[in-house]
Design a protein around this motif. Sequence first.
Motif, short mmCIF file in Angstrom:
data_model
loop_
_atom_site.label_atom_id
_atom_site.label_comp_id
_atom_site.label_asym_id
_atom_site.label_seq_id
_atom_site.Cartn_x
_atom_site.Cartn_y
_atom_site.Cartn_z
N THR A 1 13.12 -21.36 25.86
CA THR A 1 12.43 -20.10 25.59
C THR A 1 11.88 -19.52 26.89
O THR A 1 11.38 -20.27 27.73
CB THR A 1 11.28 -20.32 24.59
OG1 THR A 1 11.82 -20.84 23.37
CG2 THR A 1 10.57 -19.00 24.29
N VAL A 2 11.97 -18.21 27.00
CA VAL A 2 11.35 -17.51 28.11
C VAL A 2 10.30 -16.56 27.52
O VAL A 2 10.49 -16.01 26.43
CB VAL A 2 12.40 -16.75 28.96
CG1 VAL A 2 13.15 -15.72 28.13
CG2 VAL A 2 11.78 -16.11 30.17
N TYR A 3 9.22 -16.40 28.24
CA TYR A 3 8.09 -15.61 27.76
C TYR A 3 7.77 -14.48 28.72
O TYR A 3 8.06 -14.56 29.92
CB TYR A 3 6.84 -16.49 27.63
CG TYR A 3 7.01 -17.68 26.73
CD1 TYR A 3 7.27 -18.94 27.26
CD2 TYR A 3 6.89 -17.56 25.35
CE1 TYR A 3 7.42 -20.05 26.45
CE2 TYR A 3 7.03 -18.67 24.52
CZ TYR A 3 7.30 -19.91 25.08
OH TYR A 3 7.44 -21.01 24.26
N LEU A 4 7.14 -13.46 28.17
CA LEU A 4 6.59 -12.40 28.99
C LEU A 4 5.17 -12.13 28.50
O LEU A 4 4.99 -11.58 27.41
CB LEU A 4 7.43 -11.13 28.92
CG LEU A 4 6.97 -10.00 29.86
CD1 LEU A 4 7.20 -10.39 31.32
CD2 LEU A 4 7.68 -8.69 29.53
N GLN A 5 4.20 -12.56 29.27
CA GLN A 5 2.81 -12.28 28.96
C GLN A 5 2.45 -10.93 29.57
O GLN A 5 2.57 -10.74 30.78
CB GLN A 5 1.90 -13.37 29.53
CG GLN A 5 0.42 -13.13 29.29
CD GLN A 5 0.03 -13.19 27.83
OE1 GLN A 5 0.49 -14.07 27.10
NE2 GLN A 5 -0.78 -12.24 27.39
N MET A 6 2.00 -10.02 28.73
CA MET A 6 1.70 -8.65 29.17
C MET A 6 0.22 -8.38 28.95
O MET A 6 -0.25 -8.41 27.81
CB MET A 6 2.56 -7.64 28.40
CG MET A 6 4.05 -7.93 28.47
SD MET A 6 5.04 -6.65 27.68
CE MET A 6 4.57 -6.88 25.97
N ASN A 7 -0.49 -8.13 30.02
CA ASN A 7 -1.93 -7.84 29.97
C ASN A 7 -2.20 -6.43 30.48
O ASN A 7 -1.37 -5.82 31.15
CB ASN A 7 -2.70 -8.86 30.81
CG ASN A 7 -2.54 -10.28 30.32
OD1 ASN A 7 -2.38 -10.53 29.13
ND2 ASN A 7 -2.58 -11.23 31.25
N SER A 8 -3.37 -5.94 30.16
CA SER A 8 -3.80 -4.61 30.62
C SER A 8 -2.73 -3.56 30.34
O SER A 8 -2.37 -2.75 31.20
CB SER A 8 -4.12 -4.65 32.13
OG SER A 8 -5.11 -5.60 32.41
N LEU A 9 -2.26 -3.56 29.12
CA LEU A 9 -1.17 -2.66 28.75
C LEU A 9 -1.65 -1.21 28.74
O LEU A 9 -2.80 -0.91 28.39
CB LEU A 9 -0.64 -3.04 27.38
CG LEU A 9 0.22 -4.32 27.37
CD1 LEU A 9 0.32 -4.89 25.96
CD2 LEU A 9 1.61 -4.02 27.93
#
Length: 115
Positions: free
Chosen positions: A77-85
């Motif tokens: 699995t690969v993830y993308l953590q997205m903050n301050s959208l």
Amino acid sequence: VQLVESGGGLVQAGGSLRLSCAHSRSTFSINLLGWYRQVPGNERELVAVITSGGGSTNYADSVKGRFTISRDNAKNTVYLQMNSLTSEDTAVYYCYARQFQYNYWGQGTQVTVSS
């Protein structure tokens, strides 16, 4: 290589989301994993990529410092953590994999950021 994304949705500006992409092959048989995004009428653009072997990463300037790409080899699995959208991040996000000279894409997951 089959890619299945999850984790998209609606979030308020300033919020966070984490996208996941499960891939059908062992990470070590895939040269590159990543995320792209596309807004209707625009070309698909790179968001972030990670090498499967060395763990090197590369990010679009627009997401540096806010997004983090990572992988879990045990879970394929690969993830993308997205903050301050922000509203500028609203798009369909596509998981991407490259195995030798072949490119593979997921079906896409919608991320909508409300202002």
